[in-house]
Enzyme design. Structure first.
Site, PDB file in Angstrom:
ATOM      1  N   LYS A 121       7.800 -41.731  31.383  1.00 57.91           N
ATOM      2  CA  LYS A 121       6.419 -41.711  31.887  1.00 57.91           C
ATOM      3  C   LYS A 121       6.333 -41.025  33.254  1.00 57.91           C
ATOM      4  CE  LYS A 121       2.322 -42.230  33.044  1.00 57.91           C
ATOM      5  NZ  LYS A 121       1.139 -42.960  32.795  1.00 57.91           N
ATOM      6  N   CYS A 145      -2.495 -41.346  39.265  1.00 54.43           N
ATOM      7  CA  CYS A 145      -1.259 -41.198  38.478  1.00 54.43           C
ATOM      8  C   CYS A 145      -0.423 -40.022  38.970  1.00 54.43           C
ATOM      9  CB  CYS A 145      -1.615 -40.979  37.017  1.00 54.43           C
ATOM     10  SG  CYS A 145      -2.701 -42.244  36.393  1.00 54.43           S
TER      11      CYS A 145
HETATM   12  N1  SAJ Z   1      -5.433 -30.500  38.021  1.00 48.81           N
HETATM   13  C1  SAJ Z   1      -5.405 -29.219  38.560  1.00 48.81           C
HETATM   14  N2  SAJ Z   1      -5.055 -28.184  37.753  1.00 48.81           N
HETATM   15  C2  SAJ Z   1      -4.752 -28.363  36.426  1.00 48.81           C
HETATM   16  C3  SAJ Z   1      -4.774 -29.659  35.900  1.00 48.81           C
HETATM   17  C4  SAJ Z   1      -5.113 -30.721  36.723  1.00 48.81           C
HETATM   18  O1  SAJ Z   1      -5.664 -29.023  39.745  1.00 48.81           O
HETATM   19  O2  SAJ Z   1      -4.471 -27.363  35.758  1.00 48.81           O
HETATM   20  C5  SAJ Z   1      -5.768 -31.651  38.888  1.00 48.81           C
HETATM   21  C6  SAJ Z   1      -7.029 -32.407  38.428  1.00 48.81           C
HETATM   22  O3  SAJ Z   1      -8.182 -31.794  38.914  1.00 48.81           O
HETATM   23  C7  SAJ Z   1      -6.775 -33.764  39.026  1.00 48.81           C
HETATM   24  C8  SAJ Z   1      -5.261 -33.925  38.926  1.00 48.81           C
HETATM   25  O4  SAJ Z   1      -4.745 -32.613  38.773  1.00 48.81           O
HETATM   26  O5  SAJ Z   1      -7.142 -33.803  40.392  1.00 48.81           O
HETATM   27  C9  SAJ Z   1      -4.781 -34.775  37.781  1.00 48.81           C
HETATM   28  O6  SAJ Z   1      -5.559 -34.541  36.619  1.00 48.81           O
HETATM   29  P1  SAJ Z   1      -4.951 -34.467  35.145  1.00 48.81           P
HETATM   30  O7  SAJ Z   1      -6.061 -34.181  34.207  1.00 48.81           O
HETATM   31  O8  SAJ Z   1      -3.812 -33.537  35.116  1.00 48.81           O
HETATM   32  O9  SAJ Z   1      -4.306 -35.882  34.914  1.00 48.81           O
HETATM   33  P2  SAJ Z   1      -4.802 -37.405  35.081  1.00 48.81           P
HETATM   34  O10 SAJ Z   1      -4.273 -37.912  36.384  1.00 48.81           O
HETATM   35  O11 SAJ Z   1      -6.240 -37.587  34.820  1.00 48.81           O
HETATM   36  O12 SAJ Z   1      -3.996 -38.083  33.869  1.00 48.81           O
HETATM   37  C10 SAJ Z   1      -2.575 -37.961  33.851  1.00 48.81           C
HETATM   38  C11 SAJ Z   1      -2.154 -37.515  32.437  1.00 48.81           C
HETATM   39  N3  SAJ Z   1      -0.753 -37.127  32.468  1.00 48.81           N
HETATM   40  C12 SAJ Z   1      -0.346 -35.947  31.960  1.00 48.81           C
HETATM   41  O13 SAJ Z   1      -1.108 -35.135  31.478  1.00 48.81           O
HETATM   42  C13 SAJ Z   1       1.127 -35.669  31.998  1.00 48.81           C
HETATM   43  C14 SAJ Z   1      -2.391 -38.655  31.453  1.00 48.81           C
HETATM   44  O14 SAJ Z   1      -1.883 -38.322  30.162  1.00 48.81           O
HETATM   45  C15 SAJ Z   1      -1.716 -39.946  31.961  1.00 48.81           C
HETATM   46  O15 SAJ Z   1      -1.969 -41.037  31.078  1.00 48.81           O
HETATM   47  C16 SAJ Z   1      -2.323 -40.286  33.310  1.00 48.81           C
HETATM   48  O16 SAJ Z   1      -2.003 -39.203  34.201  1.00 48.81           O
HETATM   49  C17 SAJ Z   1      -1.734 -41.587  33.787  1.00 48.81           C
HETATM   50  O17 SAJ Z   1      -2.453 -42.592  33.756  1.00 48.81           O
HETATM   51  O18 SAJ Z   1      -0.542 -41.618  34.140  1.00 48.81           O
END
Ligand code: SAJ
Length: 410
Positions: free
Chosen positions: A211, A265
């Site tokens: 995880k 996360c």
């Molecule tokens: N972000 C970017 N660029 C991207 C993707 C995301 O700047 O290309 C930023 C988003 O705007 C945000 C942050 O990253 O600020 C995180 O967003 P996210 O959509 O990547 O992830 P979370 O935090 O909403 O959810 C993540 C997910 N983990 C993965 O994709 C590996 C989710 O599956 C997990 O369940 C969750 O963390 C968790 O609870 O751990």
């Protein structure tokens, strides 16, 4: 032995949907949360978070009598713990909510019960919960002591994406790490009642590290995109165009640059790996540093532009940590607004369609509708790619200085 009743401890972004999904499969589900207001809302069939389709599922399962909520645990066949595991100011894991949740079960635990920890935890935590509970419940045996224990304990990390939680809860594969093999089998039987994805059995420490690795992987990859965007800026190149073109290569998939990485996360979990292996985590640390520097970098540019204007009005579009959700935790957008306010860069207008009042820490700013903010602003800062913002007519932005941190108005 089948499961008739389930208790889910922590009714937040993961716990409440999980409770509602199991209730919709016919289990008697009791949700436990220390916040009495949340408990009352759920018992009225209402929800306290924004997540597509969750409101209907909670309304229906409460109406059917399958989902109830309370502040104190009751006996059940299985317990899922989904409470926050944040970090402290010096990036150390704060397991106080998790330990309190586990310890709250001692008065209701009985032979045959299953405890699953879904909260993200440092490696070794699941075993230490087994050890702790065995001290508090001397009449029961625990799986770190014997394979044939009275109580089963497993870690099955939640992996759902906010905004797609209900679909991902059912469709995603689940990693399940039992403290013993029997614990894993038992947890797999529970998730088999609701999950269509595969249940992948392993040990508890492996599940814990898997995880953490998933979120650290994403953090490192976003850091690459963010570093690239700073390089592009220096070279006068559009970073989103560069990423899009590079991604035409069959083996390249660069993520999207933005104002930083937020949420509870991805911006947190990499530190749990650093804590376990401080001397072997250079890349993970640098990625955190790159992503954490992004809000400050953006704020500096805005302040620079504002300093050239007389009494500028700055509209900040979006406060959530990402698109189309209401969650402001660890949001880089909030960081940018805070930095602008601290620098007294100008009059700050915030637009966030998913909240009704501004958090107290932004008290100098004003929450406005998108239309009103665009009418008044000299500087428009796009911080979150919410659906409504993508629809803004480009002529509303003419004669304004625009900082589009998500590349949606290119
Ligand atoms: N972000 C970017 N660029 C991207 C993707 C995301 O700047 O290309 C930023 C988003 O705007 C945000 C942050 O990253 O600020 C995180 O967003 P996210 O959509 O990547 O992830 P979370 O935090 O909403 O959810 C993540 C997910 N983990 C993965 O994709 C590996 C989710 O599956 C997990 O369940 C969750 O963390 C968790 O609870 O751990």
């Amino acid at each position: 032995m089948t499961f008739n009743s389930l208790s889910v401890i922590g009714l937040g972004y993961v716990g409440l949907p999980t409770a509602a999904v199991f209730a919709s499969r016919g289990l008697d589900v009791m949700g436990i949360d220390s916040n009495a207001a949340v408990v009352e809302m759920i018992n009225r069939g209402e929800v306290h978070i924004v997540e597509p389709d969750l409101d209907k599922l909670v309304r229906d399962t409460v109406a059917d009598g399958k989902l109830r909520a309370a502040t104190e645990p009751e006996a059940a066949d299985a317990f899922i713990i989904a409470v926050p595991t944040p970090f402290t100011d010096d990036h150390k894991p704060d397991l106080s909510y998790l330990m309190a949740a586990a310890e709250s079960l001692v008065t209701v635990l009985k032979k045959g019960d299953l405890i699953v920890i879904e909260s993200t935890v440092p490696v070794g935590t699941t075993q230490s919960i087994s050890e702790r509970l065995s001290k508090l419940c001397p009449g029961l045996s625990f799986p770190h002591q014997t394979d044939d224990a009275d109580i089963h304990i497993a870690h099955s990390p939640e992996r759902v994406l906010p905004g797609r939680v209900l679909a991902e809860l059912i469709e995603n594969d689940r990693v399940i790490g039992g403290v013993s093999a029997q614990c894993g089998e038992r947890a797999s039987a529970l998730y088999g009642l609701a999950v269509k994805g595969q249940c992948l059995l392993t040990t508890a420490p492996t599940a814990e590290l898997v995880k953490l690795s998933e979120n650290a992987f994403r953090d490192v990859n976003i850091a690459f995109a963010n570093e690239l965007s700073v390089i592009c800026e220096k070279l006068g190149i559009d970073p989103w165009e560069a990423v899009e073109l590079a991604n035409h290569h069959p083996r390249v998939n660069i993520l999207q640059p933005g104002p930083g990485v937020g949420g509870h996360c991805i911006a947190v979990d990499p530190w749990f790996i650093v804590e376990s292996a401080p001397d072997d985590t250079d890349l993970i640390r640098v990625a955190r540093k790159v992503n954490d520097a992004k809000p400050g970098h953006l704020a500096e540019q805005i302040i620079h532009a504002a300093n050239d204007m007389d009494a500028p009005v700055i509209a900040c579009l979006g406060l959530a940590y990402k698109a189309d959700i209401d969650d402001l935790r660890q949001s880089p957008a909030m960081d940018v607004v805070r930095l602008l306010a601290k620098a007294k860069a100008g009059q700050i207008l915030c637009v966030e369609p998913h909240i009704e009042t501004l958090p107290a820490e932004l008290e100098g700013a004003t929450l406005l509708s998108l239309d009103d903010a665009l009418d008044k602003a000299d500087i428009v800062v796009l911080l979150v790619d919410h659906k409504d913002f993508k629809l803004v007519a480009r002529d509303r932005l003419s004669e304004k200085q625009v900082f589009d941190a998500r590349g949606i108005w290119r």
